[in-house]
Enzyme design. Structure first.
Site, PDB file in Angstrom:
ATOM      1  N   HIS A 141       0.939  -1.226   0.137  1.00  0.00           N
ATOM      2  CA  HIS A 141      -0.121   0.144  -0.005  1.00  0.00           C
ATOM      3  C   HIS A 141       0.868   1.088   0.013  1.00  0.00           C
ATOM      4  O   HIS A 141       1.370   1.509   0.945  1.00  0.00           O
ATOM      5  CB  HIS A 141      -0.896   0.051   1.241  1.00  0.00           C
ATOM      6  CG  HIS A 141      -1.810  -1.066   1.328  1.00  0.00           C
ATOM      7  ND1 HIS A 141      -2.160  -1.639   2.386  1.00  0.00           N
ATOM      8  CD2 HIS A 141      -2.458  -1.965   0.195  1.00  0.00           C
ATOM      9  CE1 HIS A 141      -3.110  -2.854   2.158  1.00  0.00           C
ATOM     10  NE2 HIS A 141      -3.249  -3.088   0.880  1.00  0.00           N
ATOM     11  N   GLU A 154       1.527   4.154   2.651  1.00  0.00           N
ATOM     12  CA  GLU A 154       1.888   3.699   4.064  1.00  0.00           C
ATOM     13  C   GLU A 154       3.385   3.453   3.995  1.00  0.00           C
ATOM     14  O   GLU A 154       4.056   2.668   3.931  1.00  0.00           O
ATOM     15  CB  GLU A 154       1.461   2.123   4.312  1.00  0.00           C
ATOM     16  CG  GLU A 154      -0.006   2.156   4.408  1.00  0.00           C
ATOM     17  CD  GLU A 154      -0.757   0.743   4.519  1.00  0.00           C
ATOM     18  OE1 GLU A 154       0.023  -0.391   4.653  1.00  0.00           O
ATOM     19  OE2 GLU A 154      -1.842   0.664   4.189  1.00  0.00           O
ATOM     20  N   HIS A 162       3.430  -2.587   6.927  1.00  0.00           N
ATOM     21  CA  HIS A 162       2.525  -1.821   6.634  1.00  0.00           C
ATOM     22  C   HIS A 162       2.062  -0.704   7.459  1.00  0.00           C
ATOM     23  O   HIS A 162       2.894  -0.670   8.643  1.00  0.00           O
ATOM     24  CB  HIS A 162       1.121  -2.735   6.672  1.00  0.00           C
ATOM     25  CG  HIS A 162       0.902  -3.522   5.188  1.00  0.00           C
ATOM     26  ND1 HIS A 162       0.077  -3.015   4.174  1.00  0.00           N
ATOM     27  CD2 HIS A 162       1.258  -4.652   5.015  1.00  0.00           C
ATOM     28  CE1 HIS A 162       0.021  -4.193   3.451  1.00  0.00           C
ATOM     29  NE2 HIS A 162       0.822  -5.054   3.948  1.00  0.00           N
ATOM     30  N   GLU A 192       1.987  -3.868  11.557  1.00  0.00           N
ATOM     31  CA  GLU A 192       1.370  -2.457  11.404  1.00  0.00           C
ATOM     32  C   GLU A 192       2.046  -1.501  12.242  1.00  0.00           C
ATOM     33  O   GLU A 192       2.239  -1.617  13.360  1.00  0.00           O
ATOM     34  CB  GLU A 192      -0.058  -2.838  11.617  1.00  0.00           C
ATOM     35  CG  GLU A 192      -0.877  -3.761  10.781  1.00  0.00           C
ATOM     36  CD  GLU A 192      -1.392  -3.051   9.244  1.00  0.00           C
ATOM     37  OE1 GLU A 192      -1.095  -1.905   9.130  1.00  0.00           O
ATOM     38  OE2 GLU A 192      -1.829  -3.968   8.556  1.00  0.00           O
TER      39      GLU A 192
END
Length: 382
Positions: free
Chosen positions: A170, A173, A267, A343
């Site tokens: 992504h 990010e 991420h 994350e």
């Protein structure tokens, strides 16, 4: 005579839609959608002509973006030189988001998170390959024809563990590539990490394959989650397509060619103000041995870095029937190995807040460097 106000985003990673900029205290913008997709959250633009003026920048469609809850307790980042970034006062009322600050200079950049541009990406690749035991490998091309590059650190050999790390599926990010930069600098002994014995110990027993940017097209276009064809790459791993998701296809083929003993997909999360891991708990077919391996690594990572925690995160099986399409779930299933999604927050780490910088590129890089300690401890324990 005051300069007229200008808002622009025609540069690498730039993204915004200007509504009006008649006065510094009444600038209106809109967060734009990704290329050929409905995702919207990333912004990165330049404001000129407002030095010394109290600016009020209203994001008119903040409540209609992909993750509106991500604006709660969020603060935008600003920079005069695109090197040093700091947080600025930001408010969200459930409909619009407003950034209020007084620039010290006539040119200032604002972004969703500290950007990681193509120049820095290419410099990272070049610096890394100058180190011993590092090879730069061309894996394929993106939809737009950009290079897909992997760095191989270490030498293959009998009994050596194969570790894959990918980042920025992504593209918005950007903390993910900051993370990889910190990890790489320690692994190759660059800068402050020169002479660090951990890297040598790791490379005696493992070889690393690292893809710092899985989505160069989306990064250049200023997308949040998709590539130039509008594909969310982290939903393409079961059936990657040469036209729609060549980025995943070439990396997946490379993983199958080398095998995999550990896999990490890096991420950022728009909503949760924590650093956490999403594993395979709740995923169909995940064995107890696999889950126990994940829990053991998580404990080692908690000891390696105080920013990492496991109290807050995604609920088990969050992605449901789509789980098999995600990179870490696909790799875990096919190789029955430790395979995790990491994350990091766009906001701040609520456990260890930083009023001036929030979560930042520097903290992401430090987290990446520290994960090598957890990997080393895990390798020697299993």
């Amino acid at each position: 005579m005051p300069m007229s106000l200008t808002v622009s985003s025609a540069f690498d990673g730039g993204a915004i839609e200007l509504v009006s900029a008649e006065r510094a205290d009444a600038i209106h913008v809109r967060v734009r959608r990704d290329t050929h997709a409905d995702f919207s959250q990333w912004f990165y633009f330049r404001l000129q002509g407002a030095a010394g003026q109290a600016c009020r920048i209203v994001f008119d469609n903040a409540g209609q973006t992909s993750y509106p809850n991500g604006w709660c307790d969020y603060r935008a980042v600003a920079s005069y030189d695109r090197v040093h970034w700091y947080r600025v006062p930001t408010a969200y009322d459930g409909t619009v988001m407003t950034v209020s600050f007084t620039p010290a200079h006539d040119s200032v950049y604002l972004a969703y998170f500290e950007p990681y541009g193509d120049d820095r990406h290419l410099a990272l690749l070049g610096t890394a390959q100058n180190a011993s035991r590092v090879r730069s490998r061309h894996l394929g091309q993106t939809v737009d024809g950009r290079d897909m590059t992997a760095l191989t650190v270490g030498e293959t050999g009998d009994g050596k563990r194969v570790i894959w790390i990918i980042a920025r599926q992504h593209p918005g990010e950007t903390m993910a590539e900051w993370f990889v930069e910190g990890l790489l600098r320690r692994l190759v002994g660059a800068g402050d990490w020169a002479g660090d014995p951990l890297a040598g110990a790791l490379l005696n027993d493992a070889v690393f394959h690292i893809v710092p940017n899985m989505n160069p097209d989306g990064s250049a276009r200023g997308n949040l989650r998709t590539n130039a064809a509008g594909a969310n790459l982290n939903r393409e791993w079961l059936e990657p397509d040469a036209a729609r998701s060549p980025e995943v296809l070439c990396v997946r083929d490379a993983i199958h060619a080398t095998g995999c003993d550990m896999f990490f997909d890096i991420h950022g999360d728009e909503t949760l103000p924590y650093v956490f891991i999403a594993g395979n708990e709740g995923v169909d077919g995940a064995s107890e041995a696999l889950l126990a391996n994940e829990r053991a690594f998580i404990e080692r990572f908690k000891r390696a870095n105080l920013d990492f925690q496991d109290r807050f995160g995604y609920p088990p099986g969050k992605h449901g029937s789509e789980s098999g399409k995600l990179a870490s779930k696909y790799v875990a299933h096919h190789f029955e190995c430790l395979s995790l999604t990491l994350e990091m927050p766009f906001k701040d780490n609520a456990n260890r807040p930083d009023p001036q910088y929030g979560w930042s590129g520097a903290r992401s890089a430090a987290l990446g460097a520290s994960m090598l300690q957890a990997i080393r401890d895990h390798l020697y324990a299993v």
